[in-house]
Design a protein around this motif. Structure first.
Motif, PDB file in Angstrom:
ATOM      1  N   ALA A  29       0.867  -1.186   0.000  1.00 45.36           N
ATOM      2  CA  ALA A  29       0.000   0.000   0.000  1.00 45.36           C
ATOM      3  C   ALA A  29       0.899   1.230   0.000  1.00 45.36           C
ATOM      4  O   ALA A  29       1.777   1.363   0.851  1.00 45.36           O
ATOM      5  N   SER A  31       1.092   5.465  -0.085  1.00 48.94           N
ATOM      6  CA  SER A  31       0.429   6.762   0.044  1.00 48.94           C
ATOM      7  C   SER A  31       1.472   7.850  -0.184  1.00 48.94           C
ATOM      8  O   SER A  31       2.568   7.798   0.374  1.00 48.94           O
ATOM      9  N   ALA A  32       1.137   8.818  -1.042  1.00 51.97           N
ATOM     10  CA  ALA A  32       2.067   9.885  -1.405  1.00 51.97           C
ATOM     11  C   ALA A  32       1.498  11.232  -0.968  1.00 51.97           C
ATOM     12  O   ALA A  32       0.297  11.487  -1.100  1.00 51.97           O
ATOM     13  N   HIS A  33       2.369  12.091  -0.449  1.00 52.56           N
ATOM     14  CA  HIS A  33       1.977  13.426   0.012  1.00 52.56           C
ATOM     15  C   HIS A  33       2.894  14.443  -0.665  1.00 52.56           C
ATOM     16  O   HIS A  33       4.116  14.412  -0.472  1.00 52.56           O
ATOM     17  N   SER A  39       0.355  17.909  -7.298  1.00 50.15           N
ATOM     18  CA  SER A  39      -0.462  16.714  -7.051  1.00 50.15           C
ATOM     19  C   SER A  39      -0.531  15.792  -8.269  1.00 50.15           C
ATOM     20  O   SER A  39      -0.726  14.578  -8.132  1.00 50.15           O
ATOM     21  N   GLU A  42       1.679  12.593  -8.317  1.00 46.73           N
ATOM     22  CA  GLU A  42       1.457  11.480  -7.385  1.00 46.73           C
ATOM     23  C   GLU A  42       1.401  10.114  -8.070  1.00 46.73           C
ATOM     24  O   GLU A  42       2.034   9.161  -7.609  1.00 46.73           O
ATOM     25  N   SER A  46       3.992   7.093  -7.097  1.00 49.38           N
ATOM     26  CA  SER A  46       3.450   5.840  -6.578  1.00 49.38           C
ATOM     27  C   SER A  46       3.879   4.670  -7.453  1.00 49.38           C
ATOM     28  O   SER A  46       4.186   3.572  -6.949  1.00 49.38           O
ATOM     29  N   LYS A  57       3.605  -1.159   4.018  1.00 49.98           N
ATOM     30  CA  LYS A  57       2.836   0.083   4.005  1.00 49.98           C
ATOM     31  C   LYS A  57       3.832   1.213   3.801  1.00 49.98           C
ATOM     32  O   LYS A  57       4.619   1.538   4.683  1.00 49.98           O
ATOM     33  N   THR A  59       4.972   5.096   2.854  1.00 48.23           N
ATOM     34  CA  THR A  59       4.587   6.502   2.877  1.00 48.23           C
ATOM     35  C   THR A  59       5.667   7.315   2.175  1.00 48.23           C
ATOM     36  O   THR A  59       6.847   7.232   2.541  1.00 48.23           O
ATOM     37  N   ARG A  61       6.762  11.157   0.962  1.00 50.63           N
ATOM     38  CA  ARG A  61       6.462  12.564   1.261  1.00 50.63           C
ATOM     39  C   ARG A  61       7.460  13.481   0.537  1.00 50.63           C
ATOM     40  O   ARG A  61       8.680  13.277   0.649  1.00 50.63           O
TER      41      ARG A  61
END
Length: 232
Positions: A29, A31-33, A39, A42, A46, A57, A59, A61
């Motif tokens: 999984a 998640s990109a910030h 945006s 992203e 990913s 998981k 992350t 950033r």
């Protein structure tokens, strides 16, 4: 497995930093910030993470520093206070508000398409660092699992010799128990032999020892694969 990677790159007067972290999770999984102006990047970032990793998981950033000089936030803060005073809203600007104001006061971010090569390169570098950390952790875990499997193999060896005499011991134990109860039996009688055969089959461990050896061999083989977690 857990891991962390960080890479930075210059983009004109801006300093772009990409941080990637992962913790254990079944499956993958991501998640990109990113800054809102970028945006649209992203999906690409990913995709880079999914190409580099199989589980965890993750992350990702992306942050941007607009130079060392702190922007003057006195006027924006004064405007906020005036806006709050009109409807009578109590309170003062908090850290989150200050950070957002600071982001908006610096140099404007270039378009996402112009930033794409730099951000993607930093992302690949950060993912490489994360993957290296995960590899080191995986190597340590693999060595520990091999030691544990070897220890289990030694225990199986110690089981084999007693297991071979299990049926005979079970037969003798049953005859002794019957004798203790005052029941005279003829070990050669058909009914007694049949009962002894049933107990002997229950006491036989050869099949279980073979199964254990099979599992241990499969475990060692799986440690040589790229993602053996679930199968292990």
């Amino acid at each position: 497995m857990t891991g962390f990677g960080r890479a930075a790159a210059a983009l004109g007067p801006l300093a772009v930093a990409v941080e990637v972290s992962s913790v254990n999770q079944r499956g993958l999984a991501v998640s990109a910030h990113l800054p809102s102006e970028w945006s649209s990047l992203e999906p690409d970032l990913s995709a880079l993470a999914r190409a580099a990793l199989q589980r965890g998981k993750v992350t990702l950033r992306v942050t941007v520093e607009r130079g060392a000089a702190a922007p003057d936030l006195s006027e924006p803060i004064a405007q906020l206070r005036r806006l709050a005073h009109v409807p009578g809203v109590p309170g003062e600007p908090d850290w989150e508000v200050l950070l957002r104001l600071r982001e908006r006061q610096g140099a404007a971010l270039p378009p996402a398409e112009a930033a794409r090569p730099t951000v993607a390169a930093a992302c690949r570098d950060a993912l490489g660092q994360l993957d290296e950390m995960r590899r080191r952790e995986g190597t340590a875990l693999g060595e520990d699992l091999r030691r544990r499997l070897a220890g289990l193999g030694e225990l199986v060896k110690r089981m084999e010799s007693p297991a071979a005499g299990g049926p005979a011991r079970q037969r003798d134990r049953l005859i002794r128990r019957l004798a203790d109860l005052g029941v005279g039996v003829d070990p050669s009688a058909e009914r007694v032999l049949r009962e002894l055969a049933i107990h002997a089959a229950r006491a036989a461990l050869a099949e279980e020892v073979t199964r254990l050896r099979s599992h241990l061999a499969q475990g060692l083989a799986l440690l040589g694969e790229r993602a053996p977690g679930r199968s292990l």
